[in-house]
Design an enzyme around this catalytic site. Structure first.
Site, PDB file in Angstrom:
ATOM      1  N   TRP A 189      10.326  37.413  38.607  1.00  8.94           N
ATOM      2  CA  TRP A 189      10.677  37.799  39.985  1.00  8.94           C
ATOM      3  C   TRP A 189       9.795  38.982  40.391  1.00  8.94           C
ATOM      4  O   TRP A 189       9.681  39.959  39.632  1.00  8.94           O
ATOM      5  CB  TRP A 189      12.161  38.181  40.017  1.00  8.94           C
ATOM      6  CG  TRP A 189      12.668  38.619  41.355  1.00  8.94           C
ATOM      7  CD1 TRP A 189      12.482  38.009  42.560  1.00  8.94           C
ATOM      8  CD2 TRP A 189      13.481  39.775  41.621  1.00  8.94           C
ATOM      9  NE1 TRP A 189      13.128  38.704  43.555  1.00  8.94           N
ATOM     10  CE2 TRP A 189      13.747  39.790  43.016  1.00  8.94           C
ATOM     11  CE3 TRP A 189      14.018  40.791  40.827  1.00  8.94           C
ATOM     12  CZ2 TRP A 189      14.522  40.781  43.613  1.00  8.94           C
ATOM     13  CZ3 TRP A 189      14.780  41.772  41.422  1.00  8.94           C
ATOM     14  CH2 TRP A 189      15.028  41.763  42.800  1.00  8.94           C
ATOM     15  N   ASP A 270      18.841  39.903  33.032  1.00 11.21           N
ATOM     16  CA  ASP A 270      19.022  39.830  34.478  1.00 11.21           C
ATOM     17  C   ASP A 270      19.767  38.524  34.755  1.00 11.21           C
ATOM     18  O   ASP A 270      19.227  37.439  34.558  1.00 11.21           O
ATOM     19  CB  ASP A 270      17.650  39.833  35.167  1.00 11.21           C
ATOM     20  CG  ASP A 270      17.780  39.777  36.690  1.00 11.21           C
ATOM     21  OD1 ASP A 270      18.918  39.630  37.195  1.00 11.21           O
ATOM     22  OD2 ASP A 270      16.743  39.875  37.370  1.00 11.21           O
ATOM     23  N   LYS A 306      24.167  35.125  44.844  1.00 14.65           N
ATOM     24  CA  LYS A 306      24.014  33.661  44.906  1.00 14.65           C
ATOM     25  C   LYS A 306      25.308  32.947  44.557  1.00 14.65           C
ATOM     26  O   LYS A 306      25.746  32.070  45.275  1.00 14.65           O
ATOM     27  CB  LYS A 306      22.919  33.170  43.944  1.00 14.65           C
ATOM     28  CG  LYS A 306      21.724  34.068  43.800  1.00 14.65           C
ATOM     29  CD  LYS A 306      20.836  34.053  45.018  1.00 14.65           C
ATOM     30  CE  LYS A 306      19.972  35.283  45.027  1.00 14.65           C
ATOM     31  NZ  LYS A 306      18.595  35.102  44.817  1.00 14.65           N
TER      32      LYS A 306
HETATM   33  N1  PGU Z   1      16.926  39.072  39.831  1.00 11.64           N
HETATM   34  C1  PGU Z   1      16.385  37.884  40.092  1.00 11.64           C
HETATM   35  C2  PGU Z   1      15.799  37.099  38.983  1.00 11.64           C
HETATM   36  C3  PGU Z   1      16.359  37.406  41.413  1.00 11.64           C
HETATM   37  O1  PGU Z   1      15.823  36.227  41.658  1.00 11.64           O
HETATM   38  C4  PGU Z   1      16.912  38.187  42.443  1.00 11.64           C
HETATM   39  C5  PGU Z   1      16.884  37.729  43.876  1.00 11.64           C
HETATM   40  C6  PGU Z   1      17.494  39.410  42.089  1.00 11.64           C
HETATM   41  C7  PGU Z   1      17.488  39.826  40.784  1.00 11.64           C
HETATM   42  C8  PGU Z   1      18.118  40.343  43.096  1.00 11.64           C
HETATM   43  O2  PGU Z   1      19.133  39.822  43.807  1.00 11.64           O
HETATM   44  P1  PGU Z   1      20.174  40.714  44.594  1.00 11.64           P
HETATM   45  O3  PGU Z   1      20.167  40.175  45.968  1.00 11.64           O
HETATM   46  O4  PGU Z   1      19.736  42.125  44.539  1.00 11.64           O
HETATM   47  O5  PGU Z   1      21.440  40.497  43.873  1.00 11.64           O
HETATM   48  N2  PGU Z   1      15.803  36.951  44.243  1.00 11.64           N
HETATM   49  C9  PGU Z   1      15.810  36.097  45.417  1.00 11.64           C
HETATM   50  C10 PGU Z   1      16.281  36.793  46.685  1.00 11.64           C
HETATM   51  C11 PGU Z   1      15.285  37.493  47.518  1.00 11.64           C
HETATM   52  C12 PGU Z   1      14.723  38.722  46.841  1.00 11.64           C
HETATM   53  O6  PGU Z   1      13.583  38.642  46.397  1.00 11.64           O
HETATM   54  O7  PGU Z   1      15.445  39.726  46.768  1.00 11.64           O
HETATM   55  C13 PGU Z   1      14.449  35.442  45.509  1.00 11.64           C
HETATM   56  O8  PGU Z   1      14.227  34.731  46.489  1.00 11.64           O
HETATM   57  O9  PGU Z   1      13.654  35.559  44.577  1.00 11.64           O
END
Ligand code: PGU
Length: 460
Positions: A189, A270, A306
């Site tokens: 990510w 995570d 999510k």
């Molecule tokens: N860790 C991972 C692996 C993730 O994919 C995401 C969110 C998070 C943590 C953080 O999510 P929180 O909203 O803080 O609980 N990834 C999504 C959402 C958009 C972003 O980048 O924040 C994504 O599209 O990759």
């Protein structure tokens, strides 16, 4: 890791010097704002000369424009596009078959109960957050029968969703853990390196994804973690790896666990997608539970963005599984010192929704059914997209679309092909070729398949 003791001297000197620098910046900004409001708009008392664009000099004149975020910026671009066929497959956010954001029924019900309960107040939560929420969150990820919970060896704090939990964990490690190197998977990510780097950790990568097989580079992973320095922190995606959709098998997890424990590496999970990978909350927590069960220490960042659809409520938790109850309580005391100057204490609403659902058997049950329906809709999108590409005779092996797990498909499309799909088909996705399957519906699959087919056959 050590607990106890007061704030380190380096931290106190850092905070006093940076607060005076911050004061100077704040004063300059206040002077600027006061000057412009007093004098109409253009000239300011503190800085009368003009900058290169004829506007008054700003104390921020030296700033260059920062690029948009690689993920959230996709939504910014999407919002600007007037096309009626536009499709946002950038951000990982669930959409219904009608393409609409979803608030779970069980969440609506919990919110109604909270609103109707006039005994509820809006007082500050403790620094560590809502106590019920913390206990239930640890139970959700570690399992109701977790020995670590029963032995009071887990310290859990409510944080601002997954990102905030990662950041608090990272700040804590930078302050109190002897090894400052964290290994993150390649790729991962996009926010991971920034969260950990800004917290003061030194970020290195381990091999994870093999573009040739579109699967796990297990050998590379074992080699890289095998040569990491003893004690290094290892970031692991609990399930539904983002962006690749590739997870180790249970057998591979066991080998990873043995390697990590034999080298005294510190696992930091995570968990942003519990329940989204398989539709089953327990199955998706298996990797974390393997580590928690062996008696060793680990950190877990949980997000309810999510799996409960609470994206904007920013609700999550950081748990640190420790060797003993005594260490866990000292860890918690130090986590409070990390949190207090950052945001003081967390917000009450989202955590109250989660606690209401997790502590009521029938609401919990209802949640698991809604969660499973979301996961199944995503899985059915995989099949539909795969079938649509096959029926178009699109060159290439697209079986990874149905093999990958979770919210995303890592298509293998390159950045030129992505740019082409955005320009010609108004399909928005991250430039690494990741698409959010949760943003697709039966209605939009043909449009995406047409775009992929055109990109693959027309753009190298
Ligand atoms: N860790 C991972 C692996 C993730 O994919 C995401 C969110 C998070 C943590 C953080 O999510 P929180 O909203 O803080 O609980 N990834 C999504 C959402 C958009 C972003 O980048 O924040 C994504 O599209 O990759």
């Amino acid at each position: 890791m050590h607990g106890g003791g007061n704030t380190s001297p380096s931290f106190s000197s850092f905070s006093s010097s940076s607060s005076s620098a911050a004061d100077r910046r704040l004063n300059a900004l206040v002077r600027h704002l006061e000057g412009s409001s007093l004098n109409g708009s253009r000239s300011i008392a503190a800085s009368p000369t003009s900058g290169s664009h004829g506007a008054p000099n700003s104390v921020f004149d030296h700033l260059v424009r920062a690029p948009e975020d690689p993920i959230l910026g996709v939504t910014v671009a999407y919002n600007k596009d007037p096309s009626p066929v536009k499709l946002n497959l950038g951000v990982g956010a669930y959409r219904t078959e009608e393409g609409k954001p979803l608030v779970l029924n069980v969440v609506r019900r919990a919110e109604q109960m909270l609103v109707n309960d006039s005994s509820r107040v809006k007082e500050y939560l403790p620094i560590v957050g809502l106590s019920d929420f913390n206990k239930l969150s640890a139970k959700l990820i570690l399992g109701a029968d977790s020995p670590a919970i029963q032995e009071n060896r887990v310290s859990t704090v409510q944080c601002l969703s997954g990102t905030g939990s990662l950041r608090v964990g990272a700040e804590f490690l930078a302050r109190h853990y002897h090894q400052h190197t964290i290994y993150i998977p390649q790729p991962t990510w996009g926010n991971h390196p920034k969260v950990f780097g800004l917290a003061g950790l030194s970020v290195k990568t381990y091999r994870y994804y093999d573009p040739a097989t579109r699967g796990l580079n297990f050998q590379g992973l074992l080699e890289d973690l095998g040569s990491a320095p003893s004690g290094a922190i290892v970031l692991l995606h609990a399930c539904a790896h983002n962006p690749t959709g590739v997870d180790p098998t249970i057998h591979q997890w066991e080998q990873i666990r043995q390697l990590i424990r034999s080298k005294a590496l510190l696992p930091f999970f995570d968990s942003a997608y519990q329940g989204f990978a398989s539709g089953n909350l327990d199955a998706d927590a298996e990797s974390v539970r393997m580590f928690a069960k062996d008696g060793g220490e680990c950190l877990v960042a949980q997000s309810y963005a999510k799996n409960m659809g609470l994206y904007g409520e920013r609700v999550g938790a950081l748990s640190i599984v420790c060797r003993s109850a005594d260490v866990a309580s000292r860890v918690e005391s130090q986590l409070k010192l990390v949190i207090r100057p950052m945001y003081s204490n967390p917000p009450i609403h989202g955590a109250s929704i989660v606690a209401t659902i997790l502590k009521d058997r029938s609401m919990y049950q209802e949640w698991t059914i809604e969660l499973k329906a979301m996961a199944e809709r995503i899985i059915s999108m995989r099949q539909q997209l795969f079938d649509a590409l096959r029926s178009r005779g699109t060159p290439g092996d697209w079986s990874h679309i149905i093999k990958q797990i979770g919210m995303f498909t890592f298509t293998g499309l390159n950045s030129k092909q992505v740019a082409f799909m955005t320009k010609e088909y108004h399909i928005y996705m991250t430039s690494d070729g990741r698409i959010s399957m949760a943003g697709l519906s039966s209605r939009t699959v043909p449009h995406l398949a047409d775009a992929i087919h055109a990109a693959v056959t027309r753009v190298a």
